[in-house]
Enzyme design. Structure first.
Site, mmCIF file in Angstrom:
data_model
loop_
_atom_site.group_PDB
_atom_site.id
_atom_site.type_symbol
_atom_site.label_atom_id
_atom_site.label_comp_id
_atom_site.label_asym_id
_atom_site.label_seq_id
_atom_site.Cartn_x
_atom_site.Cartn_y
_atom_site.Cartn_z
ATOM 1 C CG ASN A 39 -7.265 -13.331 -27.802
ATOM 2 O OD1 ASN A 39 -7.537 -14.377 -27.226
ATOM 3 N ND2 ASN A 39 -6.405 -12.480 -27.288
ATOM 4 C CB THR B 81 -11.055 -15.279 -27.643
ATOM 5 O OG1 THR B 81 -12.209 -15.524 -26.828
ATOM 6 C CG2 THR B 81 -11.481 -14.925 -29.048
ATOM 7 C CB CYS B 82 -7.427 -15.791 -23.787
ATOM 8 S SG CYS B 82 -6.157 -16.580 -24.766
ATOM 9 C CG ASP B 83 -13.713 -13.102 -22.481
ATOM 10 O OD1 ASP B 83 -13.790 -13.492 -21.294
ATOM 11 O OD2 ASP B 83 -14.375 -12.154 -22.921
#
Ligand code: PLP
Length: 390
Positions: free
Chosen positions: A378, A339-341
């Site tokens: 996501n 994910t983009c976290d």
């Protein structure tokens, strides 16, 4: 297709050994067939863990708590072994019902319920419930002729992965008041229960709780309150995330000794979750891409902290992770989720050989509180669970 006699997790005690060439190629085939990420659920290990705990706790009826891995195949496998079940929500009731579990072999142990939850479980046929206070006791007034209740006691345990006694249970000192009130209302409480905390490291926690229950049972007798005929020692039985030496039979020795002092006419129950399913699942994830950051290789996997590795956050999980092909010189590397976290990092310092995109990472002991708490943040899909040795 059915997978039988496949042995990645092997039998008890050798789960951390390296995989053979054949085992590795089967994993690659499974990924080709089912995609990545995967969770390989070995039903044979589920059976072994159940039987092991039965040996460790003879004379105790084991109710598998669905919560760590609510999965039809797990329920089916355990049902075939003769297990009973511990339910906490309507979805769990529906799952055991679907698998044909007889309701007399279930107990509903969530101390806090809505009337609709009680009705849902009773419509299935479950008649044993847990309460931990007067507010919850009164909810059973309309059903008092149909149910038996257990009173959950709280024994704080700051060392456990999850100290459940903060959230549930009445303290021992207020137990008598609740038992008296129940008699006054005509609602039958004929059992005591507790949960000493998940992944409990010290069997003395159980011993202490059992001893307090024995004292309470004596007081109940002296006051001529309804007889306590069930003692439920909960879940919390630990598994070895980092070594193969751990032996549950030895771990339970003090518990067996304490239980020997319980009146023989009292039915003993336990609610194991993690112990049954934890070692039964291996996660397989693929490297999606990579980068060098501050001189350290970062590998981005298709499964992460928002997925099967959610236990890192929710369960303080520390799982044995390795590259499927782990030959060659190893360097300190970072494993991150997809994910983009930025919180989505599985391990910031893990010794790994140089990996290519598409290479596989395997993680053992991933059966409990992993997939169960995973999200699809996501839009990264949860890992498929593939059952082996059904
Ligand atoms: C979660 C839970 C269990 C299972 O606990 P483990 O630590 O996984 O063995 C058993 N009983 C109750 C009431 C629970 O909430």
């Amino acid at each position: 297709m059915k997978y039988e006699n496949i042995d990645f997790l092997a039998s008890v005690g050798v789960r951390h050994l390296p995989l053979s060439v054949t085992q590795s190629s089967i994993i690659e085939e499974l990924v080709e067939q089912h995609g990545s990420p995967l969770l390989l659920l070995d039903c044979q290990v589920v059976r072994e863990q159940y039987q092991l705990l039965k040996h460790a706790l003879p004379n105790v009826t084991l109710h598998f708590a669905l919560k760590p891995l609510p999965h039809d195949v797990v329920v089916k496998t355990l049902l075939q072994e003769g297990a009973s079940f511990d339910l906490a929500s309507n979805g769990e009731v529906d799952m055991v019902k679907r698998q044909g579990v007889h309701p007399k072999n279930t107990i509903h142990t969530h101390p806090i319920k809505r009337d609709s939850d009680i009705q849902h479980a009773m419509a299935y046929g479950c008649t044993r419930f847990v309460i931990d206070g007067l507010n919850e006791l009164e909810k059973f007034l309309p059903y008092k002729d149909k149910v038996e209740l257990l009173l959950r006691l709280s024994f704080p345990n700051a060392d456990a992965f999850a100290d459940l006694s903060k959230k549930f249970g009445c303290n021992v000192d207020s137990a008598m008041d609740i038992l008296r009130k129940a008699q006054e209302l005509g609602v039958i409480i004929n059992g005591l229960s507790f949960h000493v905390g998940s992944q409990t490291q010290d069997a003395k926690r159980y011993v202490f709780a059992i001893e307090r229950c024995i004292e309470l049972i004596k007081k109940v007798k002296v006051e001529n309150l309804p007889r306590i005929s069930n003692l439920d020692i909960g879940g919390g039985f630990p598994i070895a995330y980092d070594n193969d030496e751990f032996n549950i039979i030895e771990f339970c020795a003090p518990i067996r000794k304490a239980l020997a002092n319980v009146d023989k006419t009292i039915k003993l129950i336990a609610e194991p979750g993690r112990f049954i399913v934890g070692p039964a699942v291996m996660s397989v994830a693929s490297v999606m891409g990579q980068a060098m950051r501050s001189g350290k290789p970062w590998y981005y996997l298709d499964d992460g902290v928002y997925g099967s590795f959610s236990g890192i956050l929710f369960d303080h999980g520390d799982y044995p992770i390795d590259a499927l092909h782990n030959q060659g010189p190893k360097v300190a590397s970072v494993l991150a989720g997809p994910t983009c976290d930025s919180i989505d990092v599985i391990d910031e310092n893990i010794m790994l050989p140089k990996l290519k995109d598409g290479d596989l990472i395997i993680t053992r002991m991933m059966g409990a509180y992993t997939s169960a708490t995973a999200t699809e943040f996501n839009f990264f899909k949860k890992a498929n669970i593939v059952a082996l040795n059904e």
